[in-house]
Design an enzyme around this catalytic site. Structure first.
Site, mmCIF file in Angstrom:
data_model
loop_
_atom_site.group_PDB
_atom_site.id
_atom_site.type_symbol
_atom_site.label_atom_id
_atom_site.label_comp_id
_atom_site.label_asym_id
_atom_site.label_seq_id
_atom_site.Cartn_x
_atom_site.Cartn_y
_atom_site.Cartn_z
ATOM 1 N N SER A 1 -21.820 -32.153 0.470
ATOM 2 C CA SER A 1 -23.061 -32.810 0.061
ATOM 3 C C SER A 1 -23.175 -34.138 0.798
ATOM 4 O O SER A 1 -22.166 -34.714 1.220
ATOM 5 C CB SER A 1 -23.050 -33.067 -1.458
ATOM 6 O OG SER A 1 -24.112 -33.938 -1.837
ATOM 7 N N TYR B 1 -18.823 -36.408 -8.919
ATOM 8 C CA TYR B 1 -19.333 -35.411 -7.980
ATOM 9 C C TYR B 1 -19.158 -35.898 -6.542
ATOM 10 O O TYR B 1 -18.745 -35.139 -5.658
ATOM 11 C CB TYR B 1 -20.806 -35.147 -8.282
ATOM 12 C CG TYR B 1 -21.473 -34.126 -7.405
ATOM 13 C CD1 TYR B 1 -21.234 -32.768 -7.560
ATOM 14 C CD2 TYR B 1 -22.391 -34.519 -6.425
ATOM 15 C CE1 TYR B 1 -21.863 -31.823 -6.758
ATOM 16 C CE2 TYR B 1 -23.029 -33.581 -5.621
ATOM 17 C CZ TYR B 1 -22.760 -32.243 -5.796
ATOM 18 O OH TYR B 1 -23.396 -31.326 -4.999
#
Length: 261
Positions: A138, A151
């Site tokens: 990501s 995350y």
């Protein structure tokens, strides 16, 4: 890598980006597509089989936070394609910092186990025929987000792990390249209903307001760019796919070990 005629295993294929990636792979006329996920999407499987009859489709259940489940999934996948897996995509994702262990388990630990277990089947020195392992990170693994610190840490760890396994010494033995893909914000269910999932929810209201204004790319564009990158990506490369643009990332070397002379 030329994808036509290849055998592809996609872990997390029923997710938002994953479903569009399945279509993008199938349009490349791959030979086998094995979809691994926690639960089967039977309607999608039927639709894909009708639309792309030239490709053999299989579903294998997998729980990426259970090592035994990962091992069993790859044993089954290897048997289906007669120990000729060419491409693995690790695409499972969870963005909920209130569930710390699960966030780390799905986004990092599961990817580590999946990569290493799959490597034992692809490794040309162990009877495989080499290939490619693609780990989906990501943009927040490249530039951490205060909203989602856990995350971000998991995705940063995924990038570091994948780059480390791309060491040329490993590649010389295994014939397996390791590629990292870092999508930007993409219009999928992963970004829905994020309030209450932030790292420090009591302070995140203003961040959430700004988050709502961020431009998002479509899952279709992200998937097409992702599969397109794999046809030109070199071992160890890291790619950012953001708002429809594709960019290979360059990393400055910040440290090297001092050697005894």
């Amino acid at each position: 890598m030329e994808l036509k005629g290849k055998n592809v295993v996609y872990v997390g294929g029923f997710g938002g980006i994953g479903q569009k990636c399945l279509l993008a792979f199938l349009r490349k006329e791959i030979k086998h597509l094995i979809i691994c996920d926690l639960h089967e999407n039977s309607a999608l499987m039927l639709d894909l089989a009708k639309t792309f009859p030239q490709t053999c489709l299989n579903f294998i259940p997998i729980d990426v936070i259970q090592r035994e489940s990962i091992e069993e999934a790859f044993r089954t996948a290897s048997n289906i394609v007669h120990n000729q897996i060419d491409v693995l995509v690790n695409g499972c994702g969870l963005m909920n910092d209130c569930l710390i262990d699960l966030t780390i388990g799905i986004n990092l630990t599961g990817v580590i186990y999946s990569s290493l277990i799959a490597l034992s089947y692809l490794d040309k020195s162990k009877g495989g025929r080499g290939g490619m392992i693609v780990n989906i990170g990501s943009v927040v693994g490249l530039e951490p987000s205060g909203m989602f610190a856990v995350y971000s840490a998991a995705k940063a760890g995924l990038i570091a792990f994948t780059r480390a396994l791309a060491n040329p010494l490993y590649y010389a033995h295994t014939g397996v390249s390791f590629i990292t893909i870092c999508p930007g914000f993409t219009d999928t269910s992963l970004l829905e209903s994020i309030r209450g999932k932030e790292t420090l929810t009591e302070y995140a209201a203003s961040m959430a307001e700004r988050f709502a204004l961020v431009k998002k790319q479509s899952a279709e564009i992200c998937a097409d760019n992702l599969v397109g990158v794999l046809e030109k990506a070199k071992n160890g490369s890291v790619w950012m796919l953001d708002i429809g643009e594709v960019k290979e990332m360059r990393f400055e070397v910040l440290w090297r070990p001092a050697m005894e002379v």
